[in-house]
Design a protein around this motif. Structure first.
Motif, PDB file in Angstrom:
ATOM      1  N   GLU A   1       0.815  -1.206   0.000  1.00 44.86           N
ATOM      2  CA  GLU A   1       0.000   0.000   0.000  1.00 44.86           C
ATOM      3  C   GLU A   1       0.855   1.265   0.000  1.00 44.86           C
ATOM      4  O   GLU A   1       0.436   2.282  -0.548  1.00 44.86           O
TER       5      GLU A   1
ATOM      6  N   LYS B   1       1.610   2.353  -3.561  1.00 43.53           N
ATOM      7  CA  LYS B   1       0.421   2.917  -4.230  1.00 43.53           C
ATOM      8  C   LYS B   1       0.127   4.329  -3.730  1.00 43.53           C
ATOM      9  O   LYS B   1      -0.247   5.206  -4.511  1.00 43.53           O
TER      10      LYS B   1
ATOM     11  N   HIS C   1       0.341   4.241 -10.296  1.00 44.30           N
ATOM     12  CA  HIS C   1      -0.612   3.173  -9.975  1.00 44.30           C
ATOM     13  C   HIS C   1      -1.881   3.299 -10.827  1.00 44.30           C
ATOM     14  O   HIS C   1      -2.346   2.320 -11.416  1.00 44.30           O
TER      15      HIS C   1
ATOM     16  N   LEU D   1      -1.110   2.352 -14.569  1.00 37.35           N
ATOM     17  CA  LEU D   1      -0.936   0.909 -14.774  1.00 37.35           C
ATOM     18  C   LEU D   1      -2.257   0.156 -14.596  1.00 37.35           C
ATOM     19  O   LEU D   1      -2.507  -0.834 -15.274  1.00 37.35           O
ATOM     20  N   LYS D   2      -3.095   0.631 -13.718  1.00 36.46           N
ATOM     21  CA  LYS D   2      -4.393  -0.001 -13.472  1.00 36.46           C
ATOM     22  C   LYS D   2      -5.355   0.215 -14.654  1.00 36.46           C
ATOM     23  O   LYS D   2      -6.190  -0.624 -14.952  1.00 36.46           O
TER      24      LYS D   2
ATOM     25  N   PRO E   1      -3.933  -4.576 -17.154  1.00 34.98           N
ATOM     26  CA  PRO E   1      -3.575  -3.889 -15.917  1.00 34.98           C
ATOM     27  C   PRO E   1      -2.400  -4.562 -15.204  1.00 34.98           C
ATOM     28  O   PRO E   1      -2.225  -5.778 -15.286  1.00 34.98           O
ATOM     29  N   MET E   2      -1.613  -3.750 -14.535  1.00 34.11           N
ATOM     30  CA  MET E   2      -0.471  -4.254 -13.776  1.00 34.11           C
ATOM     31  C   MET E   2      -0.566  -3.773 -12.343  1.00 34.11           C
ATOM     32  O   MET E   2      -1.055  -2.674 -12.072  1.00 34.11           O
ATOM     33  N   ASP E   3      -0.038  -4.568 -11.456  1.00 36.35           N
ATOM     34  CA  ASP E   3       0.116  -4.159 -10.063  1.00 36.35           C
ATOM     35  C   ASP E   3       1.612  -4.069  -9.800  1.00 36.35           C
ATOM     36  O   ASP E   3       2.300  -5.076  -9.652  1.00 36.35           O
ATOM     37  N   PHE E   4       2.124  -2.840  -9.772  1.00 31.56           N
ATOM     38  CA  PHE E   4       3.574  -2.688  -9.653  1.00 31.56           C
ATOM     39  C   PHE E   4       4.105  -3.037  -8.264  1.00 31.56           C
ATOM     40  O   PHE E   4       5.310  -3.034  -8.054  1.00 31.56           O
ATOM     41  N   THR E   5       3.224  -3.371  -7.358  1.00 28.54           N
ATOM     42  CA  THR E   5       3.701  -3.865  -6.065  1.00 28.54           C
ATOM     43  C   THR E   5       3.997  -5.358  -6.137  1.00 28.54           C
ATOM     44  O   THR E   5       4.695  -5.892  -5.280  1.00 28.54           O
ATOM     45  N   GLN E   6       3.480  -6.011  -7.190  1.00 28.53           N
ATOM     46  CA  GLN E   6       3.678  -7.452  -7.336  1.00 28.53           C
ATOM     47  C   GLN E   6       4.555  -7.826  -8.542  1.00 28.53           C
ATOM     48  O   GLN E   6       5.188  -8.870  -8.545  1.00 28.53           O
ATOM     49  N   GLU E   7       4.557  -6.964  -9.585  1.00 28.97           N
ATOM     50  CA  GLU E   7       5.314  -7.247 -10.811  1.00 28.97           C
ATOM     51  C   GLU E   7       6.269  -6.096 -11.108  1.00 28.97           C
ATOM     52  O   GLU E   7       6.002  -4.960 -10.741  1.00 28.97           O
TER      53      GLU E   7
END
Length: 122
Positions: free
Chosen positions: A1, A4, A11, A14-15, A20-26
């Motif tokens: 969090e 983000k 965020h 990318l969303k 969509p990407m989650d830059f906290t995971q990828e």
């Protein structure tokens, strides 16, 4: 969090993408660019445009991003490009002002040298 909250516009972008990407995971894919590649119109140290055969185009000058002066070597860094644009822009402006007011390139070179001496003394 935290990421983000820290980078909300990244965020949101990318969303909103088709994929969509989650830059906290990828990891965000980064592709190198050739922004440093030098190009432009070949000029001499006075900003005069030079043809591929080495001849000078009369009363045609280039400066800044349009010019390839050879000062920055193989890499064009932002500060080098900015400094080069400022210096050559002023130089070409002085050169053109001399040519326009006097009608000869020799007088323009003399005017430019006089202005440069004045700047160094300041």
């Amino acid at each position: 969090e935290w990421l983000k909250d820290r980078f909300p516009s990244i965020h949101a972008h990318l969303k909103s993408r088709t994929n969509p990407m989650d830059f906290t995971q990828e990891k965000i894919p980064v592709i190198p660019a050739a922004h440093y590649t030098c190009g432009g119109v070949t000029t001499d140290l006075n900003g005069c445009v030079i043809a591929s055969n080495g001849e000078w185009y009369g009363n045609l000058y280039a400066a800044g991003e349009a010019a390839r002066t050879g000062l920055h070597g193989g890499n064009r860094l932002a500060s080098t490009s900015l400094l080069e644009g400022l210096v050559y822009g002023a130089s070409v402006g002085e050169m053109v002002a001399g040519v326009v007011s006097d009608g000869t390139d020799d007088k323009a070179l003399e005017n430019r040298e006089r202005v440069m001496e004045t700047m160094h003394q300041a």
